[in-house]
Design a protein around this motif. Structure first.
Motif, mmCIF file in Angstrom:
data_model
loop_
_atom_site.group_PDB
_atom_site.id
_atom_site.type_symbol
_atom_site.label_atom_id
_atom_site.label_comp_id
_atom_site.label_asym_id
_atom_site.label_seq_id
_atom_site.Cartn_x
_atom_site.Cartn_y
_atom_site.Cartn_z
ATOM 1 N N ILE A 88 0.845 -1.201 0.000
ATOM 2 C CA ILE A 88 0.000 0.000 0.000
ATOM 3 C C ILE A 88 0.877 1.247 0.000
ATOM 4 C CG2 ILE A 88 -1.682 1.329 1.347
ATOM 5 C CD1 ILE A 88 -2.850 -1.390 2.267
ATOM 6 N N ALA A 89 1.961 1.211 0.780
ATOM 7 C CA ALA A 89 2.903 2.335 0.800
ATOM 8 C C ALA A 89 3.537 2.549 -0.570
ATOM 9 C CB ALA A 89 3.990 2.091 1.852
ATOM 10 N N LEU A 90 3.847 1.443 -1.254
ATOM 11 C CA LEU A 90 4.446 1.536 -2.582
ATOM 12 C C LEU A 90 3.458 2.143 -3.580
ATOM 13 C CD1 LEU A 90 6.780 1.002 -4.500
ATOM 14 C CD2 LEU A 90 5.981 -1.367 -4.736
ATOM 15 N N PHE A 91 2.195 1.747 -3.501
ATOM 16 C CA PHE A 91 1.186 2.318 -4.395
ATOM 17 C C PHE A 91 1.031 3.821 -4.154
ATOM 18 C CE2 PHE A 91 -3.376 3.454 -4.938
ATOM 19 C CZ PHE A 91 -3.351 3.527 -6.332
ATOM 20 N N ILE A 92 0.980 4.221 -2.890
ATOM 21 C CA ILE A 92 0.870 5.649 -2.568
ATOM 22 C C ILE A 92 2.080 6.401 -3.118
ATOM 23 C CG2 ILE A 92 0.904 7.330 -0.683
ATOM 24 C CD1 ILE A 92 -1.808 6.059 -1.048
#
Length: 413
Positions: free
Chosen positions: A56-60
């Protein structure tokens, strides 16, 4: 026993591969699948649950990398690019200078962020999009993992934890600040991780604690709060009333206290800078803290107290939880004690928003929201986030590409 454990790891790895492939094909679709699986499964595989905060952090980070540089981001990117023109020592010593004058960050006062920039430049060079992606990934990893560890410490089911991670990652206001107030956002992310690590897991985290306020000096306010021993006791505890009263007096007189301490720490640049800023009136007029932000701050501080002292009193036995939310309470009191300083109250109000997903987690756990409601909450916050990308005041070039871009696409645009 070892064979069974090995087979379990194999099973988890094999089951995770299709989800990871989906994430690579389209990160938005991938994180939604992860969320749906965790919320819908009674026994989510550990590997998938542990991977989720980072994916999720990577997508953000991918989405943030498409932001058109405006406002503070322009300055941060120009400072980042300067790392390519000088040695490490020169860069650290000059970080924050402007037009040959010494800036607020120069002379190593907040050197940790300069170090982060310089190291990042060695990997990404002049590619500012990859720099923003990496920075966002690091900051959101701290935030998301904090939620994960907080939930695990209280033995909260994974379906509530993942929903709260989505709230942390996709709340537009939190997201907006991540590519504007880069230093403070990173410091806030480290703060949340340190608070959870130290108060709920009794880990020292001294290095991260130092890095935190060396990234942004405002985070220094939380250092004494973390070490105050009676903060782990109930507000209603008869032996701590006087101590809390003293803390309140200090918070309402922080400017005068800073003026007294300033001469003592004259020769320590970082402490001197912090005390100098604390002793002075507003440097930039950011306007009075809005009514909406005041109400949000009060609710974020009061709601966990209602849960701990009235709705779920057994939480009073969790000294780490008591300490965690006492820090939040003192932060909000500090903000209201300094409403006359618009820069100070607005800047510290931003820290309140990082606490909100933790409060949200406790309440959805307390009310035992069913899977359907959790799924709807997750989908709503993601859709609202996507709407914000096109309707908000900042420009993100991703547009409808968020629905069909692959992970590789974000790295090459």
């Amino acid at each position: 026993m070892n064979i069974l454990k090995y087979k379990k790891i194999q099973l988890e790895s094999l089951f995770s591969i299709p989800l990871l492939i989906c994430f690579i094909i389209n990160p938005l679709f991938g994180v939604l699948l992860f969320g749906i699986y965790i919320i819908g499964s009674d026994r989510s595989l550990n590997l998938i649950v542990k991977l989720s905060p980072y994916l999720i952090a990577l997508f953000i980070g991918c989405v943030n990398a498409t932001k058109v540089p405006e406002n503070d981001l322009v300055w941060y990117l120009s400072e980042y690019l300067r790392a390519g023109n000088m040695s490490f020592s020169e860069y650290i010593a000059s970080f924050g200078t402007f037009n040959n004058t010494v800036g607020i960050l120069a002379s190593g006062k907040e050197a940790a962020f300069a170090v982060f920039n310089y190291i990042s430049y060695q990997f990404f060079g002049d590619n500012t999009k990859l720099y923003v992606l990496f920075y966002s990934f690091v900051a959101y990893s701290f935030l998301n993992v904090s939620i994960y560890k907080f939930g695990k410490a209280l033995k909260i089911p994974n379906k509530y934890i993942i929903t709260s991670i989505f709230i942390m990652a996709f709340t537009p206001y939190i997201f907006t600040m991540s590519a504007i107030l880069l230093r403070q956002f990173l410091a806030a992310a480290i703060l949340m991780y340190v608070l959870v690590n130290r108060l709920l897991y009794e880990k020292k985290s001294y290095v991260l604690l130092i890095v935190m306020f060396m990234v942004h000096s405002s985070a220094f306010l939380f250092v004494p709060f973390i070490f105050v021993p009676f903060f782990n006791k109930s507000l209603l505890h008869k032996n701590t009333f006087l101590y809390y009263l003293i803390i309140l007096i200090v918070l309402f007189n922080i400017q005068n206290i800073a003026k007294v301490l300033l001469p003592i720490f004259e020769n320590i640049s970082t402490i001197k800078y912090i005390l100098t800023r604390a002793s002075e009136d507003t440097t930039f007029d950011l306007g009075q803290l809005s009514l909406a932000k005041r109400i949000t701050s009060i609710l974020t501080a009061v709601l966990p107290l209602i849960l701990i002292y009235i709705l779920k009193p057994r939480l009073k036995k969790e000294t780490g939880i008591i300490h965690f939310f006492n820090v939040l309470l003192m932060l909000v009191i500090f903000i209201f004690a300094n409403l006359h300083q618009s820069e100070l109250s607005n800047r510290f109000n931003f820290y309140v928003w990082q606490f909100f997903p933790f409060v949200f987690l406790l309440y959805i756990w307390y009310f035992k929201l069913n899977r359907l409601i959790l799924l709807l909450l997750m989908i709503f916050i993601v859709l609202f986030f996507i709407y914000y990308l096109s309707a908000g005041m900042w420009t993100y070039t991703v547009g409808f590409g968020v629905y069909y871009y692959s992970l590789i696409h974000y790295f090459i645009i």
